[in-house]
Design an enzyme around this catalytic site. Structure first.
Site, PDB file in Angstrom:
ATOM      1  N   TYR A 183      -2.168  -0.537  10.476  1.00 32.18           N
ATOM      2  CA  TYR A 183      -2.395  -1.054   9.000  1.00 32.18           C
ATOM      3  C   TYR A 183      -1.268  -0.518   8.353  1.00 32.18           C
ATOM      4  O   TYR A 183      -0.469  -1.217   7.707  1.00 32.18           O
ATOM      5  CB  TYR A 183      -3.656  -0.294   8.536  1.00 32.18           C
ATOM      6  CG  TYR A 183      -3.878  -0.423   6.878  1.00 32.18           C
ATOM      7  CD1 TYR A 183      -4.285  -1.821   6.393  1.00 32.18           C
ATOM      8  CD2 TYR A 183      -3.591   0.487   5.963  1.00 32.18           C
ATOM      9  CE1 TYR A 183      -4.282  -1.777   5.053  1.00 32.18           C
ATOM     10  CE2 TYR A 183      -3.570   0.524   4.615  1.00 32.18           C
ATOM     11  CZ  TYR A 183      -3.846  -0.736   4.111  1.00 32.18           C
ATOM     12  OH  TYR A 183      -4.251  -0.937   2.788  1.00 32.18           O
ATOM     13  N   SER A 216       0.842  -1.308   0.046  1.00 30.30           N
ATOM     14  CA  SER A 216       0.021   0.156   0.168  1.00 30.30           C
ATOM     15  C   SER A 216       0.860   1.238   0.078  1.00 30.30           C
ATOM     16  O   SER A 216       1.969   1.100   0.596  1.00 30.30           O
ATOM     17  CB  SER A 216      -1.010   0.103   1.388  1.00 30.30           C
ATOM     18  OG  SER A 216      -1.493   1.323   1.357  1.00 30.30           O
TER      19      SER A 216
HETATM   20  P1  NAI Z   1     -10.958  -6.433  -0.936  1.00 28.44           P
HETATM   21  O1  NAI Z   1     -11.467  -6.698   0.564  1.00 28.44           O
HETATM   22  O2  NAI Z   1     -11.965  -6.348  -2.119  1.00 28.44           O
HETATM   23  O3  NAI Z   1     -10.130  -8.068  -0.961  1.00 28.44           O
HETATM   24  C1  NAI Z   1      -9.480  -8.551  -0.181  1.00 28.44           C
HETATM   25  C2  NAI Z   1      -9.710  -9.990  -0.004  1.00 28.44           C
HETATM   26  O4  NAI Z   1      -8.787 -10.560   0.867  1.00 28.44           O
HETATM   27  C3  NAI Z   1     -11.123 -10.267   0.287  1.00 28.44           C
HETATM   28  O5  NAI Z   1     -11.743 -11.176  -0.662  1.00 28.44           O
HETATM   29  C4  NAI Z   1     -11.036 -11.055   1.534  1.00 28.44           C
HETATM   30  O6  NAI Z   1     -12.028 -11.898   1.553  1.00 28.44           O
HETATM   31  C5  NAI Z   1      -9.573 -11.370   1.491  1.00 28.44           C
HETATM   32  N1  NAI Z   1      -9.148 -11.723   2.938  1.00 28.44           N
HETATM   33  C6  NAI Z   1      -9.249 -11.051   4.032  1.00 28.44           C
HETATM   34  N2  NAI Z   1      -8.906 -11.745   4.917  1.00 28.44           N
HETATM   35  C7  NAI Z   1      -8.275 -12.984   4.607  1.00 28.44           C
HETATM   36  C8  NAI Z   1      -7.448 -13.982   5.155  1.00 28.44           C
HETATM   37  N3  NAI Z   1      -7.171 -13.878   6.382  1.00 28.44           N
HETATM   38  N4  NAI Z   1      -7.347 -14.839   4.506  1.00 28.44           N
HETATM   39  C9  NAI Z   1      -7.649 -15.241   3.158  1.00 28.44           C
HETATM   40  N5  NAI Z   1      -8.323 -13.949   2.399  1.00 28.44           N
HETATM   41  C10 NAI Z   1      -8.619 -12.757   3.241  1.00 28.44           C
HETATM   42  O7  NAI Z   1      -9.991  -5.484  -0.967  1.00 28.44           O
HETATM   43  P2  NAI Z   1      -8.977  -5.045  -2.197  1.00 28.44           P
HETATM   44  O8  NAI Z   1      -8.948  -3.502  -2.440  1.00 28.44           O
HETATM   45  O9  NAI Z   1      -9.181  -5.870  -3.527  1.00 28.44           O
HETATM   46  O10 NAI Z   1      -7.425  -5.151  -1.343  1.00 28.44           O
HETATM   47  C11 NAI Z   1      -6.534  -6.064  -1.847  1.00 28.44           C
HETATM   48  C12 NAI Z   1      -5.179  -5.710  -1.124  1.00 28.44           C
HETATM   49  O11 NAI Z   1      -4.713  -4.343  -1.565  1.00 28.44           O
HETATM   50  C13 NAI Z   1      -5.093  -5.496   0.233  1.00 28.44           C
HETATM   51  O12 NAI Z   1      -3.850  -6.153   0.737  1.00 28.44           O
HETATM   52  C14 NAI Z   1      -5.117  -4.207   0.348  1.00 28.44           C
HETATM   53  O13 NAI Z   1      -4.677  -3.773   1.815  1.00 28.44           O
HETATM   54  C15 NAI Z   1      -4.427  -3.610  -0.505  1.00 28.44           C
HETATM   55  N6  NAI Z   1      -4.723  -1.968  -0.776  1.00 28.44           N
HETATM   56  C16 NAI Z   1      -5.926  -1.823  -1.279  1.00 28.44           C
HETATM   57  C17 NAI Z   1      -6.312  -0.278  -1.419  1.00 28.44           C
HETATM   58  C18 NAI Z   1      -7.330   0.070  -2.061  1.00 28.44           C
HETATM   59  O14 NAI Z   1      -8.054   1.197  -1.804  1.00 28.44           O
HETATM   60  N7  NAI Z   1      -8.517  -0.929  -2.104  1.00 28.44           N
HETATM   61  C19 NAI Z   1      -5.232   0.598  -1.228  1.00 28.44           C
HETATM   62  C20 NAI Z   1      -4.042   0.159  -0.940  1.00 28.44           C
HETATM   63  C21 NAI Z   1      -3.599  -1.351  -0.783  1.00 28.44           C
END
Ligand code: NAI
Length: 719
Positions: A609, A596
């Site tokens: 975070y 991030s």
């Molecule tokens: P999202 O919430 O849509 O996807 C994250 C996925 O990880 C979800 O499907 C969730 O079920 C899964 N997950 C959560 N805990 C888990 C676990 N213990 N074991 C297995 N799966 C698990 O979020 P998004 O936006 O797709 O985020 C993906 C990555 O990008 C994350 O690491 C997030 O921190 C990072 N990120 C996202 C940003 C944003 O603005 N969306 C900005 C900066 C970083």
């Protein structure tokens, strides 16, 4: 008529192996012809109908195997005259899934004229070049080399099928006598002949001299059947195959196949544990030039064979039907493993020499059999690996090919079962097999295949694959040919992502594993599952995550630990497993962390975070250092403010962020856009593109790097 004792019968052995011919159903093929449906169809539509019916049952023909035809009166587009046209399955199709445009159409009159140009069997390959000259109505579908086999049979409808039950007759030592015994004068028999113009003339001669016969068994190959109407032809094909199925059922009753069981199969879960260890090791040893994808099959037919007394002897004889060995190579490699005294270290240690011996064997076969104009030797590695007590592993350049190669070897097993139950099974003579495998026309087909996509043969595991960025990443990797395992804790979202991506990219390419990245056992199991499903791993995208917001005084230990567990520990656990598998394969590897912007730039009220994200980034650097000598690259993509599609942005985090910036949630997207230097919104596809860059060879010489995909943010400039 059914006195089977005139054939050398294999003595029953104790152990009670399954004895029926695969499809192992005791029931016969069912006649699915629907008169009402067929009545409304044109003749070519009826051909399509019949083909799809036949191809829908793998007992009738294997995938891509066999072809069908009809001779139909059509209006010539130039003269307006009625002319006879051969509709015949075009090159490379599959009768089960063929559409109308999958048939080639050729003037019968011109096909007949070709006989005058034929200079004899030594020149038969040149006849293929004349087929395009016979095309009717500018049909772009290329005619296959089997076209003369259909054209010259003097009947309107012809089916050529590859039923296991009939090939079992065709591959038996006394196949001519067996054919006579089972079918009397109804079905004739022709000795092995490579498909081509000459075989077409043989079929014509037989059909003219035997007007009462309804077909022919081709030695070491398959079945031809014919009739005057589409329905008759279909029903004849079904009837003739059913007779073979009945015959083998009766002959096999009470007998153990393949000399009986000498190795007992391990329980299902233990079979998968062994496969998970073997597959990455084998994959690494055969993927030096081109990455291979694996497939594991432990169905009952396979276990019967790999646990039997005669397995090694029969396997060494090679597969017989050309369709089979073009996919499976002539013989499989038998892995040295004893389930009674399993010693994986010994088995793994013996693999390099066994694989090398197989390659040398193929090279020697190539040298023995090659002709002046043979194409260069192809990949000498085995396709099929038989593991006693465990099952069958197949490797090919993509998942569909690996799966289909396995299916073909199951066909070969069925054939060996049938043939060796009533007679002796025979492989094709080596030179004949070589002349098919390295046939110029076969080589030309391979050369016409489209260039593989950049990630073809590669396997990626994407954690958080059911979320916004994970799903977009999976889609991007799939678009370039990778196989993808979606790993996520959210079962419902995972099922929907798997279904959607399977529909768009093809089911072969997508798998889903439910796992919690914070649980060591679950992570280990998820990687083992990946190994069994695809053979190993090339790319890990560690992306599963969450977001949380709280001032430091209000950050509970639980919240702190949750961030650390999922982001820092979760990234560690999946990377460690990926590294272990990369090292087992010894062909490098590629890790991409989705961290991030907040891992570089401090952000208000998100200490847990931000700190966990910083830990991810530093972990990536440490792993880049550790992995480099093994060609394992580790890089980081930093997203920022990806609101669309993200589950993070549907919950509390959105409200907390809005509160932190003292604005309404509706204004957040615009806030982030206008805060960025480029004044642009960032979407999941933008993150996926950067991940793709690191996951592919486009960045082959980069490791330990970071790309920010945040529309520009001076605070997070790397330095
Ligand atoms: P999202 O919430 O849509 O996807 C994250 C996925 O990880 C979800 O499907 C969730 O079920 C899964 N997950 C959560 N805990 C888990 C676990 N213990 N074991 C297995 N799966 C698990 O979020 P998004 O936006 O797709 O985020 C993906 C990555 O990008 C994350 O690491 C997030 O921190 C990072 N990120 C996202 C940003 C944003 O603005 N969306 C900005 C900066 C970083």
């Amino acid at each position: 008529m059914h006195d089977s004792r005139q054939f050398a019968l294999v003595m029953p052995a104790p152990g009670g192996l399954h004895i029926m011919l695969e499809t192992r159903s005791a029931t016969r093929l069912v006649d699915l012809w629907d008169d009402a449906k067929a009545a409304t169809m044109s003749e070519s539509e009826r051909l399509l109908y019949r083909s799809n019916l036949l191809g829908s049952d793998k007992r009738i023909t294997n995938y891509g195997g066999g072809n069908t035809s009809a001779k139909v009166m059509e209006t010539d587009p130039l003269s307006g005259r009625q002319v006879e046209v051969l509709w015949v399955k075009g090159s490379g199709g599959d009768v089960g899934t063929i559409r109308r445009d999958g048939f080639a159409t050729l003037y019968m009159e011109k096909l007949e004229a070709l006989k005058k140009l034929y200079r004899g069997v030594a020149h038969e390959d040149e006849m293929v070049g004349y087929l395009p000259h016979c095309t009717f109505n500018l049909n772009p579908r290329a005619a296959s080399i089997d076209t003369p086999l259909h054209a010259y049979v003097p009947r309107n409808h012809v089916d050529h099928m590859h039923p296991d039950a009939v090939i079992a007759i065709a591959a038996a030592k006394d196949s001519k006598a067996l054919t006579k015994h089972i079918y009397g004068d109804e079905i004739g028999w022709l000795p092995w002949k490579r498909p081509g113009f000459e075989l077409g003339l043989w079929l014509e001669k037989f059909a003219r001299e035997n007007p009462k016969a309804v077909g022919v068994v081709l030695e070491s190959h398959g079945l031809f059947t014919w009739a005057d109407t589409a329905k008759d032809c279909y029903e004849t094909t079904i009837r003739i195959i059913n007779r073979a199925i009945e015959f083998f059922e009766a002959e096999g009753r009470g007998k153990a196949a393949f000399g009986g069981e000498v190795v007992r199969a391990l329980p299902a879960n233990e079979r998968r544990v062994i496969a998970a260890k073997l597959m990455p090791a084998i994959r690494g040893m055969i993927s030096a030039k081109e990455r291979k994808v694996g497939h594991f099959d432990d169905q009952a037919a396979v276990l019967d064979f790999v646990g039997s007394r005669d397995m090694r002897r029969l396997a060494a004889l090679g597969t017989s039907c050309p369709d089979h060995f073009l996919r499976t190579k002539i013989s499989p490699l038998v892995v040295d493993f004893d389930p009674a005294e399993p010693d994986m270290d010994r088995t793994l240690a013996a693999l390099p020499a066994a694989l090398e011996a197989y390659r040398k064997g193929h090279a020697a076969y190539y040298e023995r059999c090659k002709r002046g104009d043979s194409p260069p030797m192809r990949d000498p590695n085995a396709v099929v690996y038989l593991v006693p007590g465990v099952g069958m592993i197949t490797f090919a350049k993509d998942k569909a090919t690996a799966r289909i190669s396995g299916e073909f070897y199951v066909n070969a097993i069925n054939v060996m079962r049938g043939a060796s139950t009533v007679s002796d099974y025979m492989g094709l003579p080596e030179q004949e097999a070589f002349d098919i495998e390295y046939w110029q026309l076969e080589e030309a087909k391979l050369q016409r295949l489209p260039k593989p996509k950049p990630l073809a043969g590669q396997v990626a595991l994407v954690t958080g694959g059911a979320g916004g960025i994970g799903r977009a990443t999976a889609q991007r990797l799939l678009a370039d040919g990778a196989c993808v395992v979606l790993a996520d804790i959210d079962e419902a979202a995972l099922a929907s992502a798997e279904a959607d991506l399977g529909t768009s990219a093809g089911k072969d390419f997508v798998r889903a594993v439910t796992l919690d990245v914070t649980r060591e056992d679950a992570v280990i199991a998820g990687f083992a599952e990946t190994a069994v499903e695809f053979g190993g791993i090339d790319i890990l995208v560690s992306n599963a995550g969450l977001a949380s917001s709280a001032p430091i005084e209000e950050t509970t230990l639980t919240l702190w630990n949750r961030n650390m567990d999922i982001l820092a520990t979760g990234y560690f656990l999946v990377s460690r497993e990926a590294f272990r598998m990369f090292r087992a394969q010894k062909i490098g590897g590629n890790v991409v962390f989705v961290a991030s912007k907040n891992g570089l730039a401090a952000s208000p009220n998100a200490a847990a975070y931000c700190t966990a994200k910083a830990a991810e980034i530093h972990l990536a650097r440490c792993l880049a250092l550790e992995g480099a000598e093994a060609q394992i690259r580790v890089n980081v993509v930093n997203p920022d403010a990806v609101l669309r599609g993200s589950k993070i942005w549907t919950g509390e985090w959105k409200e907390q962020r809005a509160a932190a910036y003292k604005m309404s949630t509706d204004d957040l997207e615009e806030h982030y856009r206008s805060r960025s230097m480029l004044k642009r919104s960032v979407f999941p596809e933008d993150i996926a593109e950067a991940i793709y860059f690191f996951a592919s060879d486009m960045s082959a010489k980069s490791t330990g790097n970071i790309i920010n995909v945040d529309a520009g943010n001076a605070q997070s400039f790397t330095r």
